[in-house]
Design a protein around this motif. Sequence first.
Motif, PDB file in Angstrom:
ATOM      1  N   SER A 117       0.856  -1.188   0.000  1.00 33.34           N
ATOM      2  CA  SER A 117       0.000   0.000   0.000  1.00 33.34           C
ATOM      3  C   SER A 117       0.893   1.239   0.000  1.00 33.34           C
ATOM      4  CB  SER A 117      -0.879  -0.002   1.243  1.00 33.34           C
ATOM      5  OG  SER A 117      -0.063   0.181   2.381  1.00 33.34           O
ATOM      6  N   ALA A 118       0.324   2.361  -0.416  1.00 36.39           N
ATOM      7  CA  ALA A 118       1.094   3.605  -0.476  1.00 36.39           C
ATOM      8  C   ALA A 118       1.665   3.952   0.897  1.00 36.39           C
ATOM      9  CB  ALA A 118       0.220   4.737  -1.000  1.00 36.39           C
ATOM     10  N   SER A 119       0.890   3.711   1.952  1.00 36.37           N
ATOM     11  CA  SER A 119       1.380   4.097   3.275  1.00 36.37           C
ATOM     12  C   SER A 119       2.527   3.185   3.724  1.00 36.37           C
ATOM     13  CB  SER A 119       0.242   4.106   4.302  1.00 36.37           C
ATOM     14  OG  SER A 119      -0.258   2.814   4.448  1.00 36.37           O
ATOM     15  N   LYS A 120       2.463   1.905   3.352  1.00 33.98           N
ATOM     16  CA  LYS A 120       3.559   0.977   3.690  1.00 33.98           C
ATOM     17  C   LYS A 120       4.827   1.356   2.924  1.00 33.98           C
ATOM     18  CE  LYS A 120       1.740  -3.012   5.845  1.00 33.98           C
ATOM     19  NZ  LYS A 120       0.504  -3.660   5.364  1.00 33.98           N
ATOM     20  N   ARG A 121       4.639   1.709   1.645  1.00 32.49           N
ATOM     21  CA  ARG A 121       5.778   2.147   0.819  1.00 32.49           C
ATOM     22  C   ARG A 121       6.466   3.341   1.449  1.00 32.49           C
ATOM     23  NH1 ARG A 121       2.785   2.141  -4.167  1.00 32.49           N
ATOM     24  NH2 ARG A 121       2.745   4.407  -3.999  1.00 32.49           N
ATOM     25  N   ARG A 122       5.641   4.299   1.831  1.00 33.60           N
ATOM     26  CA  ARG A 122       6.160   5.533   2.412  1.00 33.60           C
ATOM     27  C   ARG A 122       6.913   5.237   3.712  1.00 33.60           C
ATOM     28  NH1 ARG A 122       4.181  11.280   3.593  1.00 33.60           N
ATOM     29  NH2 ARG A 122       3.423  11.346   1.484  1.00 33.60           N
ATOM     30  N   ALA A 123       6.331   4.377   4.530  1.00 33.21           N
ATOM     31  CA  ALA A 123       6.954   4.058   5.820  1.00 33.21           C
ATOM     32  C   ALA A 123       8.294   3.343   5.607  1.00 33.21           C
ATOM     33  CB  ALA A 123       6.011   3.191   6.654  1.00 33.21           C
ATOM     34  N   ARG A 124       8.303   2.426   4.646  1.00 34.36           N
ATOM     35  CA  ARG A 124       9.538   1.681   4.381  1.00 34.36           C
ATOM     36  C   ARG A 124      10.626   2.623   3.845  1.00 34.36           C
ATOM     37  NH1 ARG A 124      12.841  -2.204   4.958  1.00 34.36           N
ATOM     38  NH2 ARG A 124      13.925  -3.041   3.177  1.00 34.36           N
ATOM     39  N   ALA A 125      10.248   3.524   2.972  1.00 34.21           N
ATOM     40  CA  ALA A 125      11.225   4.474   2.424  1.00 34.21           C
ATOM     41  C   ALA A 125      11.787   5.354   3.536  1.00 34.21           C
ATOM     42  CB  ALA A 125      10.584   5.330   1.335  1.00 34.21           C
ATOM     43  N   GLN A 126      10.934   5.771   4.433  1.00 37.16           N
ATOM     44  CA  GLN A 126      11.393   6.606   5.554  1.00 37.16           C
ATOM     45  C   GLN A 126      12.367   5.839   6.426  1.00 37.16           C
ATOM     46  OE1 GLN A 126       8.089   8.249   7.682  1.00 37.16           O
ATOM     47  NE2 GLN A 126       7.511   9.594   6.013  1.00 37.16           N
ATOM     48  N   GLU A 127      12.024   4.585   6.689  1.00 40.05           N
ATOM     49  CA  GLU A 127      12.868   3.734   7.530  1.00 40.05           C
ATOM     50  C   GLU A 127      14.252   3.556   6.878  1.00 40.05           C
ATOM     51  OE1 GLU A 127      12.662  -1.020   8.042  1.00 40.05           O
ATOM     52  OE2 GLU A 127      10.748   0.008   8.069  1.00 40.05           O
ATOM     53  N   LEU A 128      14.260   3.317   5.570  1.00 40.98           N
ATOM     54  CA  LEU A 128      15.537   3.100   4.872  1.00 40.98           C
ATOM     55  C   LEU A 128      16.366   4.381   4.826  1.00 40.98           C
ATOM     56  CD1 LEU A 128      14.329   0.785   1.988  1.00 40.98           C
ATOM     57  CD2 LEU A 128      15.934   0.189   3.802  1.00 40.98           C
ATOM     58  N   LEU A 129      15.712   5.506   4.624  1.00 37.72           N
ATOM     59  CA  LEU A 129      16.466   6.758   4.586  1.00 37.72           C
ATOM     60  C   LEU A 129      17.026   7.090   5.974  1.00 37.72           C
ATOM     61  CD1 LEU A 129      14.312   8.696   2.009  1.00 37.72           C
ATOM     62  CD2 LEU A 129      16.757   8.222   1.808  1.00 37.72           C
ATOM     63  N   ALA A 130      16.278   6.738   7.013  1.00 34.18           N
ATOM     64  CA  ALA A 130      16.803   6.940   8.373  1.00 34.18           C
ATOM     65  C   ALA A 130      18.029   6.046   8.576  1.00 34.18           C
ATOM     66  CB  ALA A 130      15.720   6.618   9.400  1.00 34.18           C
ATOM     67  N   LEU A 131      17.951   4.833   8.043  1.00 28.33           N
ATOM     68  CA  LEU A 131      19.050   3.873   8.171  1.00 28.33           C
ATOM     69  C   LEU A 131      20.344   4.402   7.546  1.00 28.33           C
ATOM     70  CD1 LEU A 131      19.409   0.852   9.100  1.00 28.33           C
ATOM     71  CD2 LEU A 131      18.988   0.218   6.729  1.00 28.33           C
ATOM     72  N   VAL A 132      20.222   5.144   6.447  1.00 28.61           N
ATOM     73  CA  VAL A 132      21.431   5.682   5.796  1.00 28.61           C
ATOM     74  C   VAL A 132      21.731   7.107   6.262  1.00 28.61           C
ATOM     75  CG1 VAL A 132      21.172   4.203   3.767  1.00 28.61           C
ATOM     76  CG2 VAL A 132      20.217   6.517   3.715  1.00 28.61           C
ATOM     77  N   GLY A 133      21.067   7.532   7.339  1.00 30.70           N
ATOM     78  CA  GLY A 133      21.380   8.826   7.940  1.00 30.70           C
ATOM     79  C   GLY A 133      20.732  10.015   7.261  1.00 30.70           C
ATOM     80  N   LEU A 134      19.658   9.766   6.507  1.00 31.58           N
ATOM     81  CA  LEU A 134      19.007  10.876   5.811  1.00 31.58           C
ATOM     82  C   LEU A 134      17.547  11.047   6.245  1.00 31.58           C
ATOM     83  CD1 LEU A 134      20.433  10.489   2.185  1.00 31.58           C
ATOM     84  CD2 LEU A 134      20.988  12.257   3.859  1.00 31.58           C
ATOM     85  N   GLY A 135      17.279  10.662   7.481  1.00 30.33           N
ATOM     86  CA  GLY A 135      15.915  10.763   7.997  1.00 30.33           C
ATOM     87  C   GLY A 135      15.355  12.175   7.956  1.00 30.33           C
ATOM     88  N   ALA A 136      16.255  13.159   7.957  1.00 32.58           N
ATOM     89  CA  ALA A 136      15.786  14.555   7.960  1.00 32.58           C
ATOM     90  C   ALA A 136      15.690  15.137   6.552  1.00 32.58           C
ATOM     91  CB  ALA A 136      16.723  15.404   8.812  1.00 32.58           C
ATOM     92  N   ARG A 137      16.030  14.335   5.536  1.00 27.31           N
ATOM     93  CA  ARG A 137      16.056  14.885   4.159  1.00 27.31           C
ATOM     94  C   ARG A 137      15.067  14.189   3.233  1.00 27.31           C
ATOM     95  NH1 ARG A 137      20.617  17.943   3.303  1.00 27.31           N
ATOM     96  NH2 ARG A 137      19.357  18.809   1.632  1.00 27.31           N
ATOM     97  N   LEU A 138      14.001  13.656   3.808  1.00 26.16           N
ATOM     98  CA  LEU A 138      13.039  12.862   3.028  1.00 26.16           C
ATOM     99  C   LEU A 138      12.503  13.605   1.821  1.00 26.16           C
ATOM    100  CD1 LEU A 138      10.900  11.459   5.993  1.00 26.16           C
ATOM    101  CD2 LEU A 138      12.781  10.341   4.794  1.00 26.16           C
ATOM    102  N   ASN A 139      12.276  14.907   1.998  1.00 27.96           N
ATOM    103  CA  ASN A 139      11.602  15.664   0.941  1.00 27.96           C
ATOM    104  C   ASN A 139      12.555  16.453   0.060  1.00 27.96           C
ATOM    105  OD1 ASN A 139       9.049  14.749   1.754  1.00 27.96           O
ATOM    106  ND2 ASN A 139       9.110  16.190   3.477  1.00 27.96           N
ATOM    107  N   SER A 140      13.872  16.214   0.227  1.00 30.28           N
ATOM    108  CA  SER A 140      14.824  16.922  -0.628  1.00 30.28           C
ATOM    109  C   SER A 140      14.862  16.290  -2.012  1.00 30.28           C
ATOM    110  CB  SER A 140      16.232  16.853  -0.023  1.00 30.28           C
ATOM    111  OG  SER A 140      16.242  17.454   1.247  1.00 30.28           O
TER     112      SER A 140
END
Length: 272
Positions: A117-140
Amino acid sequence: MTDKNIVVETRELTKIYGDGHEVRALDGVNLVVRQGEVIAIVGPSGSGKSTLLNLLGALDRPTAGDVIFNGASLAQVRDLDRFRSQTVGFVFQTHNLIPTLTARENVEVPMYEAALSASKRRARAQELLALVGLGARLNSLPGQLSGGERQRVAIARSLANNPAIVLADEPTGNLDSKTTAETMNLITELNRTQGTTLIIVTHNAQVARETRRVIALRDGKIQQDAAVRSAFESDLVAFKNSALGQAILRSDGLPDSLRDIAPKLRELLTTV
Ligand SMILES: Nc1ncnc2c1ncn2[C@@H]1O[C@H](COP(=O)(O)OP(=O)(O)OP(=O)(O)O)[C@@H](O)[C@H]1O
Ligand SMILES: [Mg+2]
């Protein structure tokens, strides 16, 4: 007999390109990659590194020989696109991010094929970006990120579908030495914490030193396939062989100052 720890294996893998004159880019390569390994592939320009990676990742078909993924031959796989998106993550020299999509949206792209689902996709992407240290740059947008940050987004994207293996072709090729070191730290960290199996093609000796196994290609053949110790392990071996290291292992003749940490040191020294 199957070895459950083998992720991918090649048998006499051969690729000949050619119209007019033939180029034997890969020539009978036999390789076994086990779960959790980090492997560097090195070799001169034209030695077949990218060709090997492309065949391992099912981006191309071999002329002869086979790639066996989790015990199954790729020659039997009908839908290679689908196989690839479910099994392999790629990181390239140029990040290949879509410039009009945000970091989060870029990481979501490989998930479109998975029934999420779109919300699961979004959550997973956020989790992965946090993992690589970019949790604060999601919308860049990619254009608003540095080269190293863009490559981090590409690494997060490569992990989107929980691949069995991540294949990286010169992932630090466009980065300066400081950013290369940071990117390699991230990659080895992902290996340590997530157990990700990785193959990294590199020209960079600094990058190759970070891995535990280095495969050298020459003229499409494996010239050397060697386990290497990290600098830390080498230091540890030297310490183990020193008079003090031996005293710690024997629990004998230890200076008082070391007595309380000696058990921990002994445990560490028995690992090398
Ligand atoms: N699509 C192609 N058509 C024809 N020849 C090719 C093709 N791709 C690669 N080759 C040839 O195959 C050989 C191996 O190329 P490959 O790209 O695998 O080398 P590489 O080790 O990745 O080199 P580099 O370090 O420069 O990236 C080279 O001689 C190259 O010219
Ligand atoms: Mg190449």
